[in-house]
Every structure is written in structure tokens, then in C-alpha cells.
Design a protein around this motif. Sequence first.
Motif, mmCIF file in Angstrom:
data_model
loop_
_atom_site.group_PDB
_atom_site.id
_atom_site.type_symbol
_atom_site.label_atom_id
_atom_site.label_comp_id
_atom_site.label_asym_id
_atom_site.label_seq_id
_atom_site.Cartn_x
_atom_site.Cartn_y
_atom_site.Cartn_z
ATOM 1 N N GLU A 97 0.837 -1.201 0.000
ATOM 2 C CA GLU A 97 0.000 0.000 0.000
ATOM 3 C C GLU A 97 0.873 1.253 0.000
ATOM 4 N N VAL A 98 1.917 1.242 0.836
ATOM 5 C CA VAL A 98 2.820 2.388 0.899
ATOM 6 C C VAL A 98 3.554 2.577 -0.432
ATOM 7 N N PHE A 99 4.089 1.487 -0.981
ATOM 8 C CA PHE A 99 4.831 1.599 -2.239
ATOM 9 C C PHE A 99 3.911 1.903 -3.418
ATOM 10 N N ASP A 100 2.693 1.354 -3.410
ATOM 11 C CA ASP A 100 1.752 1.630 -4.493
ATOM 12 C C ASP A 100 1.444 3.126 -4.583
ATOM 13 N N THR A 101 1.238 3.746 -3.433
ATOM 14 C CA THR A 101 0.923 5.178 -3.427
ATOM 15 C C THR A 101 2.164 6.028 -3.644
ATOM 16 N N ASN A 102 3.191 5.813 -2.837
ATOM 17 C CA ASN A 102 4.345 6.703 -2.842
ATOM 18 C C ASN A 102 5.232 6.539 -4.070
ATOM 19 N N VAL A 103 5.384 5.302 -4.534
ATOM 20 C CA VAL A 103 6.300 5.042 -5.655
ATOM 21 C C VAL A 103 5.542 4.856 -6.967
ATOM 22 N N MET A 104 4.704 3.840 -7.030
ATOM 23 C CA MET A 104 4.032 3.543 -8.285
ATOM 24 C C MET A 104 3.068 4.658 -8.682
ATOM 25 N N GLY A 105 2.431 5.307 -7.704
ATOM 26 C CA GLY A 105 1.562 6.434 -8.023
ATOM 27 C C GLY A 105 2.325 7.572 -8.650
ATOM 28 N N THR A 106 3.514 7.854 -8.115
ATOM 29 C CA THR A 106 4.365 8.905 -8.669
ATOM 30 C C THR A 106 4.822 8.548 -10.079
ATOM 31 N N ILE A 107 5.254 7.315 -10.268
ATOM 32 C CA ILE A 107 5.713 6.883 -11.585
ATOM 33 C C ILE A 107 4.573 6.937 -12.594
ATOM 34 N N ALA A 108 3.399 6.456 -12.207
ATOM 35 C CA ALA A 108 2.267 6.413 -13.128
ATOM 36 C C ALA A 108 1.807 7.814 -13.529
ATOM 37 N N MET A 109 1.729 8.728 -12.573
ATOM 38 C CA MET A 109 1.330 10.094 -12.902
ATOM 39 C C MET A 109 2.354 10.750 -13.818
ATOM 40 N N TYR A 143 8.732 3.168 4.807
ATOM 41 C CA TYR A 143 8.448 4.514 4.302
ATOM 42 C C TYR A 143 9.685 5.128 3.656
ATOM 43 N N THR A 144 10.829 5.043 4.338
ATOM 44 C CA THR A 144 12.054 5.601 3.783
ATOM 45 C C THR A 144 12.425 4.908 2.483
ATOM 46 N N GLY A 145 12.244 3.591 2.450
ATOM 47 C CA GLY A 145 12.527 2.861 1.219
ATOM 48 C C GLY A 145 11.703 3.375 0.053
ATOM 49 N N SER A 146 10.423 3.691 0.311
ATOM 50 C CA SER A 146 9.563 4.190 -0.763
ATOM 51 C C SER A 146 10.015 5.561 -1.241
ATOM 52 N N LYS A 147 10.374 6.424 -0.312
ATOM 53 C CA LYS A 147 10.790 7.773 -0.695
ATOM 54 C C LYS A 147 12.177 7.774 -1.345
ATOM 55 N N ALA A 148 13.059 6.900 -0.875
ATOM 56 C CA ALA A 148 14.376 6.791 -1.504
ATOM 57 C C ALA A 148 14.244 6.283 -2.938
ATOM 58 N N ALA A 149 13.287 5.400 -3.164
ATOM 59 C CA ALA A 149 13.042 4.908 -4.522
ATOM 60 C C ALA A 149 12.622 6.056 -5.439
ATOM 61 N N VAL A 150 11.778 6.959 -4.931
ATOM 62 C CA VAL A 150 11.358 8.101 -5.747
ATOM 63 C C VAL A 150 12.536 9.039 -6.002
ATOM 64 N N ASN A 151 13.401 9.216 -5.019
ATOM 65 C CA ASN A 151 14.600 10.030 -5.239
ATOM 66 C C ASN A 151 15.412 9.482 -6.407
ATOM 67 N N ALA A 152 15.691 8.193 -6.364
ATOM 68 C CA ALA A 152 16.515 7.585 -7.410
ATOM 69 C C ALA A 152 15.798 7.645 -8.761
#
Length: 256
Positions: A97-109, A143-152
Motif C-alpha cells: 500500500e505504501v509503495f503503491d501510493t508513494n512510488v508507483m503512483g508517482t511513476i504512473a502520474m 516509508y524511507t525505502g519508498s521515498k528513496a526509490a522516488v529520489n533515485a
Amino acid sequence: MSSTPTVLITGCSSGFGLDTARLFLDRGWRVIATLRNPQVSVLPATDLLRVLPLDVTDAHSIQRCVAEAGPIDALVNNAGIGLLAPLEGVSMATAREVFDTNVMGTIAMTQAVLPQLRERGAGVVVNVTSSVTLKPLPLLSVYTGSKAAVNAFTESLALELAPFGVRARLVLPGRAPSTSFGANARRLVERSGHPAYADYTQHVFGVMRDGHGPVTQALDVAEAVWRAVTDPTAPMRIPAGEDAVALSQEGPNASA
């Protein structure tokens, strides 16, 4: 950008997204403010504002939103959820749920709006992550893992977009007690407990509640997003808030 540029901001129901939308409206931009439930929008009524429904974890919702929004000059991926919990207590469903919103949601948008930006040869994508990626902190591994993924993701994306005149930038907010992050995180914690970590978890929560020193205000983040969008010379990573700035100066090897 056009004479009256347009920004699409995700997660505008409260906190960072809400204040960012207000700031861009105050400075004469057209704003597409998105949230899961548009009926609860507290943004001021103005011809410069459109409020659209959006669930960043739903592909059809993204397609409808981007189609209704029309041409935009900037995308601000702000929607996200928090989680403070020991890893042993986090179910895979919650982690997803955290990765779907924070990472995949960002990538998809981002993927959904890139064609128009690339074809125009202009525009910017700003992803709001977190200063927790600057310094290890307890109970934030997922949570940090999800945000670090968006950074990269953002830093790599910036390289491939540069030849087309499109920019990608990061805004890293610090701790913001006045936002809904804590409430959202506690909601997930209720189903992410682990008895072995109970005392430690309570200790960490106590430190967070009673913590002294600088914190981040929503307006700090709005100003950082404004800079990322409007200043082509802005750095890749922009810390937002006094505490985030301090962490960025300490570096990743500072003691926790």
C-alpha cells in the motif's frame, strides 16, 4: 510556459498539497488540484482553480484526470502516505500500500503527463519525497525505502528528459507535525504492531511528540515546490524546512 501557466498537484486535501495549491493560486497560476474526494476541498473558489478526483493507485482514475486537466506546464507529485512501524510488524499488504501510493503512483502520474511535456519541449515534474532519506531513522524502513526509490527514480528521469527541455526535481520536506502524515501513519501502525518492539515503539513515538528543535511548516514545502517549478537553476534536491536543511548539511553519515 504560457502566459498563465498551469500546475497539476496531487494530494491537495491537506498539508503540503493544500498549501502548495494556495501559493500557486496566489501567484497567478492556474491550478489543477487533485484529491480522492473533491467534495472536501477547502480551496478558495476562483476561475484559476479546477478540483479533480484522483486516486494515484488507479490507472483509470489517472487517465481520466490527465485527460480532463488538459495541457499543463508542471506536475507536482505530492500524494503519499506515511508509516512508522517496525518491519517485523508490517504486513506485505501494508508495505505494498505504501509503495503503491508513494512510488508507483508517482511513476504512473509522471508517465501519464510526459508525452505532452516532451512534445512541447518544456515543463517540469516535481516529486515531493522526505528528508528521512537524508539520515537513518527508526521505524521508517518501509516509508524511507519508498521515498528513496522516488529520489533515485527522479534523478535518473531528469537525465533522460533533459534533451527534450523537460526538468525533474525533488523537494525533501522535514518533520511537519501539523500535517496529516502522523494521523495516516498511526492508522497503519494500528495494524503494524509487534509485541517485541512495543516498548521501543512507544519510546520513539514519545521522542517524536516531545521533540524540540526546528520543524517544517507546510508553507516551507510550498515555497520549495515553487522554486523547483519556476527556477530552472534550482538544484536537483531542495530541502524544505529548517530541520530538513540541517539534515541535508549533516549528510547521511550523521549519527541517528
